[in-house]
Design a protein around this motif. Sequence first.
Motif, PDB file in Angstrom:
ATOM      1  N   ILE A 186      31.843  10.958  43.627  1.00  0.00           N
ATOM      2  CA  ILE A 186      31.096  10.252  42.593  1.00  0.00           C
ATOM      3  C   ILE A 186      32.088   9.751  41.553  1.00  0.00           C
ATOM      4  O   ILE A 186      33.110  10.398  41.292  1.00  0.00           O
ATOM      5  N   ALA A 187      31.790   8.609  40.968  1.00  0.00           N
ATOM      6  CA  ALA A 187      32.643   8.092  39.898  1.00  0.00           C
ATOM      7  C   ALA A 187      32.583   9.041  38.712  1.00  0.00           C
ATOM      8  O   ALA A 187      31.533   9.596  38.396  1.00  0.00           O
ATOM      9  N   CYS A 188      33.710   9.229  38.050  1.00  0.00           N
ATOM     10  CA  CYS A 188      33.762  10.073  36.854  1.00  0.00           C
ATOM     11  C   CYS A 188      33.038   9.369  35.713  1.00  0.00           C
ATOM     12  O   CYS A 188      33.268   8.186  35.458  1.00  0.00           O
ATOM     13  N   ALA A 189      32.177  10.093  35.043  1.00  0.00           N
ATOM     14  CA  ALA A 189      31.437   9.547  33.912  1.00  0.00           C
ATOM     15  C   ALA A 189      32.274   9.504  32.641  1.00  0.00           C
ATOM     16  O   ALA A 189      31.908   8.826  31.683  1.00  0.00           O
ATOM     17  N   HIS A 190      33.388  10.224  32.622  1.00  0.00           N
ATOM     18  CA  HIS A 190      34.225  10.305  31.427  1.00  0.00           C
ATOM     19  C   HIS A 190      35.698  10.108  31.787  1.00  0.00           C
ATOM     20  O   HIS A 190      36.520  10.989  31.519  1.00  0.00           O
ATOM     21  N   PRO A 191      36.064   8.977  32.413  1.00  0.00           N
ATOM     22  CA  PRO A 191      37.468   8.803  32.798  1.00  0.00           C
ATOM     23  C   PRO A 191      38.375   8.822  31.569  1.00  0.00           C
ATOM     24  O   PRO A 191      38.018   8.298  30.526  1.00  0.00           O
ATOM     25  N   GLY A 192      39.491   9.466  31.710  1.00  0.00           N
ATOM     26  CA  GLY A 192      40.446   9.549  30.621  1.00  0.00           C
ATOM     27  C   GLY A 192      40.223  10.712  29.681  1.00  0.00           C
ATOM     28  O   GLY A 192      41.099  11.058  28.908  1.00  0.00           O
ATOM     29  N   ALA A 193      39.050  11.330  29.734  1.00  0.00           N
ATOM     30  CA  ALA A 193      38.763  12.472  28.868  1.00  0.00           C
ATOM     31  C   ALA A 193      39.123  13.757  29.607  1.00  0.00           C
ATOM     32  O   ALA A 193      38.834  13.904  30.782  1.00  0.00           O
ATOM     33  N   VAL A 194      39.763  14.670  28.894  1.00  0.00           N
ATOM     34  CA  VAL A 194      40.042  15.979  29.471  1.00  0.00           C
ATOM     35  C   VAL A 194      38.728  16.743  29.452  1.00  0.00           C
ATOM     36  O   VAL A 194      38.138  16.936  28.389  1.00  0.00           O
ATOM     37  N   HIS A 195      38.252  17.112  30.632  1.00  0.00           N
ATOM     38  CA  HIS A 195      36.959  17.780  30.696  1.00  0.00           C
ATOM     39  C   HIS A 195      36.823  18.594  31.970  1.00  0.00           C
ATOM     40  O   HIS A 195      37.572  18.406  32.911  1.00  0.00           O
ATOM     41  N   SER A 196      35.869  19.516  31.939  1.00  0.00           N
ATOM     42  CA  SER A 196      35.500  20.317  33.104  1.00  0.00           C
ATOM     43  C   SER A 196      34.083  19.910  33.466  1.00  0.00           C
ATOM     44  O   SER A 196      33.123  20.360  32.843  1.00  0.00           O
ATOM     45  N   GLY A 229      41.637  10.738  38.121  1.00  0.00           N
ATOM     46  CA  GLY A 229      40.519  10.994  37.213  1.00  0.00           C
ATOM     47  C   GLY A 229      39.440   9.936  37.188  1.00  0.00           C
ATOM     48  O   GLY A 229      38.598   9.944  36.298  1.00  0.00           O
ATOM     49  N   PHE A 230      39.404   9.044  38.166  1.00  0.00           N
ATOM     50  CA  PHE A 230      38.360   8.022  38.218  1.00  0.00           C
ATOM     51  C   PHE A 230      37.138   8.494  38.998  1.00  0.00           C
ATOM     52  O   PHE A 230      36.076   7.880  38.918  1.00  0.00           O
ATOM     53  N   ALA A 231      37.303   9.556  39.782  1.00  0.00           N
ATOM     54  CA  ALA A 231      36.212  10.073  40.613  1.00  0.00           C
ATOM     55  C   ALA A 231      36.352  11.583  40.745  1.00  0.00           C
ATOM     56  O   ALA A 231      37.410  12.143  40.454  1.00  0.00           O
ATOM     57  N   HIS A 232      35.267  12.205  41.169  1.00  0.00           N
ATOM     58  CA  HIS A 232      35.243  13.642  41.440  1.00  0.00           C
ATOM     59  C   HIS A 232      34.709  13.855  42.842  1.00  0.00           C
ATOM     60  O   HIS A 232      33.901  13.068  43.336  1.00  0.00           O
ATOM     61  N   LYS A 233      35.121  14.958  43.455  1.00  0.00           N
ATOM     62  CA  LYS A 233      34.541  15.351  44.731  1.00  0.00           C
ATOM     63  C   LYS A 233      33.428  16.348  44.455  1.00  0.00           C
ATOM     64  O   LYS A 233      33.621  17.324  43.731  1.00  0.00           O
ATOM     65  N   ILE A 234      32.255  16.076  45.011  1.00  0.00           N
ATOM     66  CA  ILE A 234      31.124  16.990  44.919  1.00  0.00           C
ATOM     67  C   ILE A 234      31.217  17.871  46.159  1.00  0.00           C
ATOM     68  O   ILE A 234      30.909  17.440  47.269  1.00  0.00           O
ATOM     69  N   GLU A 235      31.685  19.094  45.984  1.00  0.00           N
ATOM     70  CA  GLU A 235      31.938  19.991  47.112  1.00  0.00           C
ATOM     71  C   GLU A 235      30.664  20.271  47.902  1.00  0.00           C
ATOM     72  O   GLU A 235      30.679  20.273  49.131  1.00  0.00           O
ATOM     73  N   ARG A 236      29.564  20.502  47.213  1.00  0.00           N
ATOM     74  CA  ARG A 236      28.291  20.845  47.849  1.00  0.00           C
ATOM     75  C   ARG A 236      27.868  19.787  48.852  1.00  0.00           C
ATOM     76  O   ARG A 236      27.294  20.073  49.886  1.00  0.00           O
ATOM     77  N   GLU A 262      26.556  13.925  35.628  1.00  0.00           N
ATOM     78  CA  GLU A 262      27.742  14.685  35.231  1.00  0.00           C
ATOM     79  C   GLU A 262      27.602  15.103  33.781  1.00  0.00           C
ATOM     80  O   GLU A 262      27.259  14.298  32.925  1.00  0.00           O
ATOM     81  N   ALA A 263      27.847  16.366  33.528  1.00  0.00           N
ATOM     82  CA  ALA A 263      27.838  16.906  32.168  1.00  0.00           C
ATOM     83  C   ALA A 263      29.108  17.720  31.979  1.00  0.00           C
ATOM     84  O   ALA A 263      29.849  17.968  32.932  1.00  0.00           O
ATOM     85  N   GLN A 264      29.337  18.140  30.784  1.00  0.00           N
ATOM     86  CA  GLN A 264      30.515  18.950  30.464  1.00  0.00           C
ATOM     87  C   GLN A 264      30.184  20.425  30.636  1.00  0.00           C
ATOM     88  O   GLN A 264      29.100  20.861  30.268  1.00  0.00           O
ATOM     89  N   ARG A 292      25.015   8.442  42.448  1.00  0.00           N
ATOM     90  CA  ARG A 292      24.820   9.412  43.516  1.00  0.00           C
ATOM     91  C   ARG A 292      26.151   9.545  44.233  1.00  0.00           C
ATOM     92  O   ARG A 292      27.011   8.673  44.150  1.00  0.00           O
ATOM     93  N   ALA A 293      26.293  10.651  44.930  1.00  0.00           N
ATOM     94  CA  ALA A 293      27.542  10.893  45.648  1.00  0.00           C
ATOM     95  C   ALA A 293      27.575  10.068  46.931  1.00  0.00           C
ATOM     96  O   ALA A 293      26.547   9.864  47.583  1.00  0.00           O
ATOM     97  N   VAL A 294      28.770   9.604  47.281  1.00  0.00           N
ATOM     98  CA  VAL A 294      28.980   8.793  48.476  1.00  0.00           C
ATOM     99  C   VAL A 294      29.961   9.536  49.369  1.00  0.00           C
ATOM    100  O   VAL A 294      31.053   9.907  48.934  1.00  0.00           O
ATOM    101  N   GLY A 295      29.584   9.754  50.613  1.00  0.00           N
ATOM    102  CA  GLY A 295      30.455  10.412  51.580  1.00  0.00           C
ATOM    103  C   GLY A 295      31.554   9.481  52.055  1.00  0.00           C
ATOM    104  O   GLY A 295      31.455   8.249  51.938  1.00  0.00           O
TER     105      GLY A 295
END
Length: 171
Positions: free
Chosen positions: A106-116, A94-101, A130-132, A60-63
């Motif tokens: 949240i921690a990245c589910a695919h660290p090191g992978a080039v992905h959107s 690339g270890f985490a992403h910001k959930i703008e909403r 997290e999905a691609q 889950r996302a953490v503020g």
Amino acid sequence: MTSGDTAAKTPSDPVGFETHDHAGCISSALAAADTYCATEGLRFTPVRRQALEILLQEHRAVGAYEMLDRLRDAGFGSQPPVAYRALEFLVANGFAHKIERLNAFIACAHPGAVHSPAFMICRMCQSVAEAQSAPSRGALGDAARAAGFQIERTVVEAEGICPSCAEKVEA
């Protein structure tokens, strides 16, 4: 991120709602971060490591202020820059992403992978998977090409109900 006894995830595999070896998920992600930082000459400080571990503990996302509280409880100080700097480092590498909403991380589910990444946010329990996504394909890619625009980064966020909460609603 998976444990060593399961097949590696590809960026197309959604991560977050399924049952999995969560302890293995955390340990493999921390090991990957350690290796990446050592290889790239980055300082994976104790506060950065603890921040990543906090993000990995739940899907889950953490503020930022929750992160600050949890870092303070772990003995890392109580000033907002402590949390923000750690989160900025995790996102930048690339270890985490910001959930703008949610204005949360949240921690990245695919660290090191080039992905959107595309995020599916449960409006009931706040869990996030997290999905691609493929922004260059589909309607967005078509619109960008028609306008002569080159997509460099997208944030795809969908709000709905996760499988676990859907079962509770149906019961």
